[in-house]
Design an enzyme around this catalytic site. Sequence first.
Site, PDB file in Angstrom:
ATOM      1  CG  ASP A 170     -41.214  29.211 -20.150  1.00 52.38           C
ATOM      2  OD1 ASP A 170     -41.421  28.603 -21.162  1.00 52.38           O
ATOM      3  OD2 ASP A 170     -41.680  30.388 -19.897  1.00 52.38           O
ATOM      4  CE1 TYR A 174     -49.232  29.740 -26.562  1.00 57.43           C
ATOM      5  CE2 TYR A 174     -49.063  28.594 -24.163  1.00 57.43           C
ATOM      6  CZ  TYR A 174     -49.704  29.002 -25.458  1.00 57.43           C
ATOM      7  OH  TYR A 174     -51.050  28.702 -25.589  1.00 57.43           O
ATOM      8  CG  ASP A 189     -43.097  32.516 -23.314  1.00 57.38           C
ATOM      9  OD1 ASP A 189     -43.779  33.318 -22.739  1.00 57.38           O
ATOM     10  OD2 ASP A 189     -42.480  31.559 -23.022  1.00 57.38           O
ATOM     11  CG  ASP A 192     -38.875  30.925 -23.254  1.00 59.22           C
ATOM     12  OD1 ASP A 192     -39.714  30.036 -22.907  1.00 59.22           O
ATOM     13  OD2 ASP A 192     -38.241  30.517 -24.436  1.00 59.22           O
ATOM     14  CG  ASN A 213     -52.532  38.271 -20.341  1.00 60.46           C
ATOM     15  OD1 ASN A 213     -51.729  39.431 -20.497  1.00 60.46           O
ATOM     16  ND2 ASN A 213     -53.657  38.961 -20.279  1.00 60.46           N
ATOM     17  CB  ILE A 217     -52.716  44.859 -21.730  1.00 56.16           C
ATOM     18  CG1 ILE A 217     -53.287  45.098 -23.169  1.00 56.16           C
ATOM     19  CG2 ILE A 217     -53.581  45.760 -20.719  1.00 56.16           C
ATOM     20  CD1 ILE A 217     -54.783  44.580 -23.430  1.00 56.16           C
ATOM     21  CB  SER A 246     -51.272  19.351 -44.299  1.00 56.70           C
ATOM     22  OG  SER A 246     -52.166  18.717 -45.354  1.00 56.70           O
TER      23      SER A 246
HETATM   24 CA    CA Z   1     -41.684  29.442 -23.076  1.00 55.05          CA
HETATM   25 CA    CA Z   2     -51.463  41.552 -19.968  1.00 57.19          CA
END
Ligand code: CA
Ligand code: CA
Length: 560
Positions: A170, A174, A189, A192, A213, A217, A246
């Site tokens: 997406d 992430y 993620d 995705d 998020n 949860i 690094s």
């Molecule tokens: Ca993603």
């Molecule tokens: Ca959540």
Amino acid sequence: MKWSHLLGVLVLGLLALLSQSSFVAADSNSGGCAACTLVVGLVEQIAMVKNVDISSAVKNICTNLAPSNSQLSGLCALALSGWLPAMNKDFAAGYSPDYTCKYSLGMCKEFSCNLFKTWPPKHITDLKNPLSRKLLSLDDSREIFEEMGKILGLNVQLPVVDHKPLVDLDGDLYSTMAKLRGSDWRGKDCNDSNANVYPGRAIDTVGPKQDHNCNGIKGVAVDGQSYEEKFCAKSQQRGVLILGDSATAHFSLPPTWMTAATMNNQTFTNLLPVLTNEADYPMCSWATGHTNDTAQCPESKLPMTSIYLKLRERNLCNHRDFQNIGVNGASTKNMQPPNGVIVSMHNRNVTDQPSLMFYALIGNDVCNRRHNFDSMTTPAEFEANTLNSLRYLDERVAPGSHLTFVGLVDGRVLYESMYDQIHPIGTTYADFYDFLNCLETSPCWGWMNSDESVRNKTTERAMQLNDVYTKIIKEHKFKNFDMDYVFADMKEAIAGWVAQGGHPADLIEKTDGFHPSQTANSILAEKIWQYLETTHPDWLGPVNPNNAAIQALFGDQGGH
Ligand code: CA
Ligand code: CA
């Protein structure tokens, strides 16, 4: 300093994944010379330790390299096979790998540079007495050449990485995959196929039944309130964002890869995960370490901990909200926009939670292979580069964020801690550093140097650059974040470690003699956390009183 280069020297050379010709072209011969000396040194030590001929030693390395992949081990043997006759002749005669790479293989043009002051190294002669040197058996070499034939035409390419996740359907930066800049680097993620669902997202566009998020949860309580609302809404969520080099990414090359005495078919089982993470261990690093499988981390004398883990422990709603934008070789110059490392970060704004940020470019502005001080960043350049990145950052983080500058270290501790220690390849670090300098291929001439006055002058410049941070904090204001500066005092860290009965060398990576070790990462996380807890407790947010309830309902919250 270009870490991909030393990586090439130490790993790709050692493993012979690249053909010798392309290696040489990559760095006008000095990288090829260092690789040759390390590889020949390792092959001959294996031959001595295991009491086999050179050909078997090559096979031994290549088979251990890829026990279940005959093509890869064949490629390794192919790359080394051209050196067999010369290695065998010099091995029988007792000539050192330095001699072989200069005179027999023509890989080294700098005749004055030597890695092995004595040959064989003392740690090998201590192991075996008398030393055996077996001559090449023709049958063995024929076998290797047959193996080569099978794999001719095979084209092995390592994935090219632009510091963004390779697998990211997406496009929210992430990933669902760990390696290749995925969830080892930034929180995993959990959807995705929707770019509005990712770790650290504040605004919910998918409804409470889904985890908008990725903190594990979700769902609605019997009273009709969503769990996210109930447990997290007043918790002042935030995530960790670190921009660095690094040391941020936690560079480490397994010392076992260069230790002849212990090499076996388990030695290289970590090869693929190591290379697909650019020889970095962000999941074990001081800022974003999070793995609960510490077997994935370099060896350590302390339990793994990190700023992210501590922030998560404080408020479980912060689960998975981290980004490690650390790149080997990064300096203030190549961090900055429009084309630098910084553009690979996930941009945040009012739709997202604030960030606890670190700007940690701790060495490359004074470290490189060249033998002068002119190639180091000046304070004026340092200020301009940093301001450029800060202005960029101010448009791309949520309001209420905080930024800590982690200053350049005083790298004199490297030489002081390591010079008389023995590198896995069998020489002292002083000789190892001098050899890399002699070839002008060291990652840090200024500090990995037996000349004390050079080390002092390098530190002097580093401290001038650190003064720029104080100046910036005094003279500039940004709308979305405030700033502070910490100096990661390695000298003090070492003194504390020695007082506990440790050795200074425990805090430095063994293979490169340059980076903070896994043990040092844990110490750094503790020290920086303590500083923030004391000086800016508000930057860390309150302890969430709902943590126990979250844990009871959501367990490990989907893990990392
Ligand atoms: Ca993603
Ligand atoms: Ca959540």
